[in-house]
Design an enzyme around this catalytic site. Sequence first.
Site: not given
Ligand code: DGY
Length: 418
Positions: A28, A33, A160, A162, A195, A392
């Site tokens: 990232y 935010n 947030g 996802d 993911r 994370e």
């Molecule tokens: C991502 O790209 O995995 C993020 O969670 C999007 O904000």
Amino acid sequence: MTDPLARARAILRANDRGGYTVPAARLYPFQWNWDSAFVAMGLSTFDETRAWREIERLLEGQWDDGLIPQIVFHAPSDDYFPGLEVWGTTHTPPTSGIPQPPVLATAARRVFDTATDEDDAEARMAAIYPALLRNHRWWQRARDPLRTGLVATLHPWETGMDNSPAWDRAMARVPTDTTTKVRRRDTLHIDPAMRPRTEDYRRFIHLVDCFRDAGWDPARMFAVSPFRIADPGTNSILLRAEQDLLALSQRFGTPAEQHETAARIAGLRAGIATLWNDAADLWTARDLIDGTPIDVGTSAGLLPLYTHAADAEKSRRAAATLTRWAGNVRFLVPSADPTHTAFEPLRYWRGPVWAVVNWMIADGLDWAGQPALAAHVRADTAALIDTAGPWEYFDPTDGKGAGGADFSWTAAIRLLLG
Ligand code: DGY
């Protein structure tokens, strides 16, 4: 390095890119935010000037209409998809076009309340307060145009959380075709089993295409989005932030602003109360397209406790639900009900423990008169971070760290736990 607090401070310094903090190197590479709101609180434990800068740099991304976007692209990087060219917004610096859970007023209040340089804090907060107010007005105008009391989420990235199983049924309506070529980068950095799936990404990008085609106009986005949810997480975080804004407005605002903020608070309180779900024994999301409740318990369903404004009996029942979950996992709080068929202990928001959510839930449990359960959540959070490292997220069944390593908001929460 063995001292967990020293390690957490070192991570925040290493992830500093010049007044803003990336959530994790490569995975990232921009400013996010709600990550930055938690990071500002963590920074305030050892460097208050830097904590203020984190907030100020995020606000460089605020749009004229009040939106504080999910991502501010301060500097280029090809490590992340979707990059600024996919969003196609017109702001300088470039940003994405959707929000994220509005933790910022809560963070600003905390940085202000703990500041030792009072003159500096007064001057900085006086400049930040109007931006926070404009943002909260944006939430109501853009996301609750019919004044239901609940703000709508139009993209899972806005929550947030996802790939939460709570979005599965509503996301099934979103087509998987995209006009943007999907060039995922996350799975180059992280095991794909941790993911969202390919199909999830296709739907995430379909929504981005749809909003870009709507010119990022809030009313058009609200009207055309095939995904529209009332999320207990986002609404609770906003209600807490509104209360913090109200406290700030006593010093930095006007009586009229206090009055309008109090009115938004009353609306949100009443709205969140309607998300109680007897079948789940928890607050759950509502699908705003067909009006039906979503019967999947998630950690977001405990966040009404963090508003300090939930019904006492429902709060007891929600705490009992969490206690039941504790019988199915080794570490609290799993992001999804561990007895649900959709539970996956390693896949992002479908089961793993997230330190920031734990921190908010523990705060809410204390408020709800559940100090032992709050202490349990805090102890699990610290044990996960200190044993596995500031990852994370964590597998709630065995404590394994997952996703990105040396993660900024996890480090920030470690500092807040002390
Ligand atoms: C991502 O790209 O995995 C993020 O969670 C999007 O904000």
